[in-house]
Motif scaffolding. Sequence first.
Motif, PDB file in Angstrom:
ATOM      1  N   LEU A 399       0.819  -1.212   0.000  1.00  9.70           N
ATOM      2  CA  LEU A 399       0.000   0.000   0.000  1.00  9.70           C
ATOM      3  C   LEU A 399       0.852   1.261   0.000  1.00  9.70           C
ATOM      4  CD1 LEU A 399      -2.740  -1.152   2.531  1.00  9.70           C
ATOM      5  CD2 LEU A 399      -3.097  -0.655   0.101  1.00  9.70           C
ATOM      6  N   SER A 400       1.978   1.222   0.696  1.00  7.41           N
ATOM      7  CA  SER A 400       2.825   2.412   0.754  1.00  7.41           C
ATOM      8  C   SER A 400       3.547   2.673  -0.558  1.00  7.41           C
ATOM      9  CB  SER A 400       3.847   2.269   1.887  1.00  7.41           C
ATOM     10  OG  SER A 400       4.691   1.149   1.657  1.00  7.41           O
ATOM     11  N   SER A 401       3.602   1.664  -1.436  1.00  6.95           N
ATOM     12  CA  SER A 401       4.309   1.834  -2.707  1.00  6.95           C
ATOM     13  C   SER A 401       3.367   2.014  -3.894  1.00  6.95           C
ATOM     14  CB  SER A 401       5.214   0.623  -2.965  1.00  6.95           C
ATOM     15  OG  SER A 401       4.439  -0.556  -3.119  1.00  6.95           O
ATOM     16  N   LEU A 402       2.061   2.023  -3.643  1.00 10.64           N
ATOM     17  CA  LEU A 402       1.108   2.160  -4.744  1.00 10.64           C
ATOM     18  C   LEU A 402       1.191   3.544  -5.378  1.00 10.64           C
ATOM     19  CD1 LEU A 402      -2.165   0.467  -3.424  1.00 10.64           C
ATOM     20  CD2 LEU A 402      -0.615  -0.381  -5.179  1.00 10.64           C
ATOM     21  N   SER A 403       0.959   3.590  -6.679  1.00 17.36           N
ATOM     22  CA  SER A 403       0.878   4.859  -7.396  1.00 17.36           C
ATOM     23  C   SER A 403      -0.593   5.236  -7.549  1.00 17.36           C
ATOM     24  CB  SER A 403       1.534   4.743  -8.775  1.00 17.36           C
ATOM     25  OG  SER A 403       1.231   5.871  -9.570  1.00 17.36           O
ATOM     26  N   LEU A 404      -1.009   6.276  -6.838  1.00 16.96           N
ATOM     27  CA  LEU A 404      -2.407   6.692  -6.944  1.00 16.96           C
ATOM     28  C   LEU A 404      -2.730   7.216  -8.336  1.00 16.96           C
ATOM     29  CD1 LEU A 404      -3.411   8.412  -3.586  1.00 16.96           C
ATOM     30  CD2 LEU A 404      -3.489   6.017  -4.253  1.00 16.96           C
ATOM     31  N   ALA A 405      -1.738   7.769  -9.025  1.00 14.67           N
ATOM     32  CA  ALA A 405      -1.987   8.274 -10.381  1.00 14.67           C
ATOM     33  C   ALA A 405      -2.397   7.143 -11.315  1.00 14.67           C
ATOM     34  CB  ALA A 405      -0.741   8.980 -10.911  1.00 14.67           C
ATOM     35  N   ILE A 406      -1.762   5.976 -11.159  1.00 17.80           N
ATOM     36  CA  ILE A 406      -2.112   4.827 -11.999  1.00 17.80           C
ATOM     37  C   ILE A 406      -3.493   4.300 -11.628  1.00 17.80           C
ATOM     38  CG2 ILE A 406      -1.518   2.441 -12.533  1.00 17.80           C
ATOM     39  CD1 ILE A 406       1.393   3.193 -12.358  1.00 17.80           C
ATOM     40  N   ILE A 407      -3.771   4.227 -10.330  1.00 20.99           N
ATOM     41  CA  ILE A 407      -5.094   3.759  -9.903  1.00 20.99           C
ATOM     42  C   ILE A 407      -6.174   4.713 -10.403  1.00 20.99           C
ATOM     43  CG2 ILE A 407      -6.540   3.224  -7.912  1.00 20.99           C
ATOM     44  CD1 ILE A 407      -3.997   2.522  -6.388  1.00 20.99           C
ATOM     45  N   GLN A 408      -5.896   6.006 -10.324  1.00 19.63           N
ATOM     46  CA  GLN A 408      -6.846   7.003 -10.807  1.00 19.63           C
ATOM     47  C   GLN A 408      -7.125   6.814 -12.293  1.00 19.63           C
ATOM     48  OE1 GLN A 408      -5.204  10.882 -11.315  1.00 19.63           O
ATOM     49  NE2 GLN A 408      -7.141  11.941 -11.053  1.00 19.63           N
ATOM     50  N   LEU A 409      -6.074   6.623 -13.071  1.00 23.82           N
ATOM     51  CA  LEU A 409      -6.247   6.457 -14.511  1.00 23.82           C
ATOM     52  C   LEU A 409      -7.012   5.176 -14.819  1.00 23.82           C
ATOM     53  CD1 LEU A 409      -5.670   7.377 -17.395  1.00 23.82           C
ATOM     54  CD2 LEU A 409      -3.472   6.189 -17.265  1.00 23.82           C
ATOM     55  N   ASN A 410      -6.648   4.087 -14.147  1.00 21.54           N
ATOM     56  CA  ASN A 410      -7.343   2.824 -14.375  1.00 21.54           C
ATOM     57  C   ASN A 410      -8.816   2.926 -14.013  1.00 21.54           C
ATOM     58  OD1 ASN A 410      -8.141  -0.004 -12.773  1.00 21.54           O
ATOM     59  ND2 ASN A 410      -7.268  -0.276 -14.803  1.00 21.54           N
ATOM     60  N   LEU A 437      -9.388   1.165  -2.069  1.00 16.81           N
ATOM     61  CA  LEU A 437      -7.958   0.916  -2.207  1.00 16.81           C
ATOM     62  C   LEU A 437      -7.164   2.203  -2.001  1.00 16.81           C
ATOM     63  CD1 LEU A 437      -5.665  -1.039  -2.924  1.00 16.81           C
ATOM     64  CD2 LEU A 437      -6.072  -0.503  -5.337  1.00 16.81           C
ATOM     65  N   MET A 438      -7.648   3.306  -2.577  1.00 16.89           N
ATOM     66  CA  MET A 438      -6.938   4.579  -2.414  1.00 16.89           C
ATOM     67  C   MET A 438      -7.007   5.072  -0.970  1.00 16.89           C
ATOM     68  SD  MET A 438      -7.448   6.787  -5.924  1.00 16.89           S
ATOM     69  CE  MET A 438      -9.078   6.286  -6.406  1.00 16.89           C
ATOM     70  N   ASP A 439      -8.145   4.860  -0.318  1.00 18.25           N
ATOM     71  CA  ASP A 439      -8.252   5.246   1.096  1.00 18.25           C
ATOM     72  C   ASP A 439      -7.213   4.508   1.936  1.00 18.25           C
ATOM     73  OD1 ASP A 439     -10.300   7.031   0.685  1.00 18.25           O
ATOM     74  OD2 ASP A 439     -11.902   5.602   1.166  1.00 18.25           O
ATOM     75  N   ARG A 440      -7.059   3.227   1.684  1.00 22.73           N
ATOM     76  CA  ARG A 440      -6.073   2.441   2.438  1.00 22.73           C
ATOM     77  C   ARG A 440      -4.655   2.899   2.112  1.00 22.73           C
ATOM     78  NH1 ARG A 440      -6.787  -3.721   1.502  1.00 22.73           N
ATOM     79  NH2 ARG A 440      -5.214  -3.756   3.176  1.00 22.73           N
ATOM     80  N   ALA A 441      -4.408   3.219   0.839  1.00 22.76           N
ATOM     81  CA  ALA A 441      -3.068   3.666   0.456  1.00 22.76           C
ATOM     82  C   ALA A 441      -2.727   5.003   1.107  1.00 22.76           C
ATOM     83  CB  ALA A 441      -2.975   3.777  -1.065  1.00 22.76           C
ATOM     84  N   LEU A 442      -3.719   5.891   1.208  1.00 25.00           N
ATOM     85  CA  LEU A 442      -3.468   7.206   1.811  1.00 25.00           C
ATOM     86  C   LEU A 442      -3.140   7.098   3.297  1.00 25.00           C
ATOM     87  CD1 LEU A 442      -6.186   9.389   0.047  1.00 25.00           C
ATOM     88  CD2 LEU A 442      -3.711   9.663  -0.124  1.00 25.00           C
ATOM     89  N   HIS A 444      -1.139   5.079   4.483  1.00 27.68           N
ATOM     90  CA  HIS A 444       0.280   4.740   4.575  1.00 27.68           C
ATOM     91  C   HIS A 444       1.173   5.784   3.916  1.00 27.68           C
ATOM     92  CE1 HIS A 444      -1.654   0.845   5.306  1.00 27.68           C
ATOM     93  NE2 HIS A 444      -0.535   0.482   5.913  1.00 27.68           N
ATOM     94  N   ASN A 445       0.598   6.613   3.065  1.00 30.19           N
ATOM     95  CA  ASN A 445       1.416   7.606   2.352  1.00 30.19           C
ATOM     96  C   ASN A 445       0.554   8.824   2.061  1.00 30.19           C
ATOM     97  OD1 ASN A 445       3.394   8.924   0.929  1.00 30.19           O
ATOM     98  ND2 ASN A 445       3.189   7.673  -0.917  1.00 30.19           N
ATOM     99  N   CYS A 446       0.328   9.626   3.075  1.00 30.85           N
ATOM    100  CA  CYS A 446      -0.602  10.750   2.955  1.00 30.85           C
ATOM    101  C   CYS A 446       0.169  12.043   2.706  1.00 30.85           C
ATOM    102  CB  CYS A 446      -1.451  10.865   4.221  1.00 30.85           C
ATOM    103  SG  CYS A 446      -2.812  12.040   4.051  1.00 30.85           S
ATOM    104  N   SER A 447       0.735  12.173   1.506  1.00 27.02           N
ATOM    105  CA  SER A 447       1.446  13.391   1.139  1.00 27.02           C
ATOM    106  C   SER A 447       0.476  14.368   0.483  1.00 27.02           C
ATOM    107  CB  SER A 447       2.580  13.065   0.170  1.00 27.02           C
ATOM    108  OG  SER A 447       2.061  12.583  -1.052  1.00 27.02           O
ATOM    109  N   ALA A 448       0.903  15.616   0.361  1.00 28.54           N
ATOM    110  CA  ALA A 448       0.060  16.629  -0.280  1.00 28.54           C
ATOM    111  C   ALA A 448      -0.209  16.259  -1.733  1.00 28.54           C
ATOM    112  CB  ALA A 448       0.738  17.994  -0.190  1.00 28.54           C
ATOM    113  N   GLU A 449       0.797  15.685  -2.399  1.00 26.80           N
ATOM    114  CA  GLU A 449       0.628  15.295  -3.803  1.00 26.80           C
ATOM    115  C   GLU A 449      -0.399  14.175  -3.935  1.00 26.80           C
ATOM    116  OE1 GLU A 449       3.259  13.582  -7.580  1.00 26.80           O
ATOM    117  OE2 GLU A 449       4.204  13.947  -5.628  1.00 26.80           O
ATOM    118  N   GLU A 450      -0.318  13.184  -3.029  1.00 26.59           N
ATOM    119  CA  GLU A 450      -1.266  12.076  -3.086  1.00 26.59           C
ATOM    120  C   GLU A 450      -2.687  12.552  -2.777  1.00 26.59           C
ATOM    121  OE1 GLU A 450      -0.415   8.823  -3.930  1.00 26.59           O
ATOM    122  OE2 GLU A 450       1.494   9.732  -4.424  1.00 26.59           O
ATOM    123  N   GLU A 451      -2.817  13.471  -1.844  1.00 30.96           N
ATOM    124  CA  GLU A 451      -4.136  14.026  -1.535  1.00 30.96           C
ATOM    125  C   GLU A 451      -4.713  14.756  -2.747  1.00 30.96           C
ATOM    126  OE1 GLU A 451      -6.149  13.808   0.870  1.00 30.96           O
ATOM    127  OE2 GLU A 451      -5.087  13.231   2.701  1.00 30.96           O
TER     128      GLU A 451
END
Length: 512
Positions: A399-410, A437-442, A444-451
């Motif tokens: 979860l900490s290594s997931l790319s939210l940009a890829i999940i968003q696009l998919n 999935l994105m909620d769980r990823a956030l 573990h990695n809640c950066s401003a960019e990911e938000e």
Amino acid sequence: MEGWCFVLSRCLISARGSPSTSLEVNSCSFCRPAGPSAPAAPSAPGPAGVPDRLFLLNPEGPHLDPSDALLIFCIDISGSMGITSPVSSDDKTIYRTRLQFVKDAVLQCVQRLCYQQPELRVGLITFNNQVTLHGYEGSGSRLLGDAELIDSEYLKGAASAFLSPPPLCQTRDRLQRALLGLSEGGSTALGPAALLAIAMASRQAGSKVIVCTDGKANTDLGNLEVEDHDAHTLLSSTIFYQDLGEWAASKGVTVSVLSIEGTDCRLDELGRLADRTGGKVLIASPQNLHWEFEKILEDQAIATHCTVTLLFPQSLCLRGEREAEHKGTREVGNVSPHMEITLQFGAKEQDPESAVPLLSAGERVSVQLQLRYRLRDGREMLRVLTAQREVTHDSSSVLSSLSLAIIQLNSSQAGAALAVRGRFQDARAEGDAQRLLMDRALQHNCSAEEEQIYDQWKKTMEPIHGSIHDYTRRKSVVSDSQPLTDKGAALLYGMKHSNTNSISLRDKQRPQ
């Protein structure tokens, strides 16, 4: 669930080295259950160090000249194109017809193309109750009407017999005169005109057709003016445009559809042509038609007849593809710059009677991507990239290594693909799964960019999750058979073929 995303055009362009023409395989890790694998043959490094092999599949094949590709403008000149819109000019208001706006837009495109691509071959087809194939110096125009517009095979023959346009540097003046001489009137034989345009363009893979219209096709072939009381005719037209799109893709022709704001063209049906061929479905105000034409023209196909195959060990499977097993194939067709594709895969549900063992932590599995495509010069290529991935049962590290940009696009692509077929409930369920999935990823990695990415995703998916009734022809969404409005069709077709840049741009342009 895992994801796989790649910029398809970059994979095709970045293929390096001399292609091979043969390959010897001693052991295949995808055709047998997981276990120790034989050492792989050495390969050239690909993206991020992934082993990369490139093969030429037709070393004796014909060499084609990419400059022979055609651009066909297919323009509606029916009676409704005479409707006017106000325009401010020199502190006064004048009224211009839709056709005048279209003529000006195409003329500007022709002038630019003649300067920048003088060897491009540009053709013009216009349609009302008749269809005109406009000729060139030494070749007269061809007018088709009445019974000629009912027979698909006859129309293909007529297009085949019509001469290809010479380079634009030789035809510009006559083409401009033909455009300036257009006048509106009659009904809308869009179906036959689209077929003729695609048939002409099919002479050379990589060709492009742009259909510009302001209303529903309303002649026999491809009639879209019928409503629910004539379901048989509408179904026949649906099949017509679906088959026409498949045929265009098989010939390497890209079809885009441009409609005029405030009209009803049944883009949910007509858009099938663009959806299957990698084209665009756009709606423009009369004043902005030129920019939308240019947006279509800037996307040049870099390859055609593209097929993407993803292979996993038998303990994994693809999801949402035609083959939901450890091998999945997607028919992409025409590839334009910046095209991005996402696929989903995950572990198979364990069957007690299956001989396929569960994956163990620390085990390494192979993932292989195969890209088969045809370059515009006729060479048929196969690019194979193989990666090794380590299995882990540690969800936190994943979860900490997931790319939210890829999940968003998919999520955008997969949800839109379901919604454009009327499967709104499935589209919402897909989005809900991605949101969790994105909620769980956030966590573990809640950066401003990911938000920010997460906020973008919520805005992107809002039409599917919150206001889909605004994009359907019947406001009560109670089944999976609701037809889309033109606005809804353009939005969802765009989402289905979106990339990371287009999602960000769409969110910036979205009214607050």
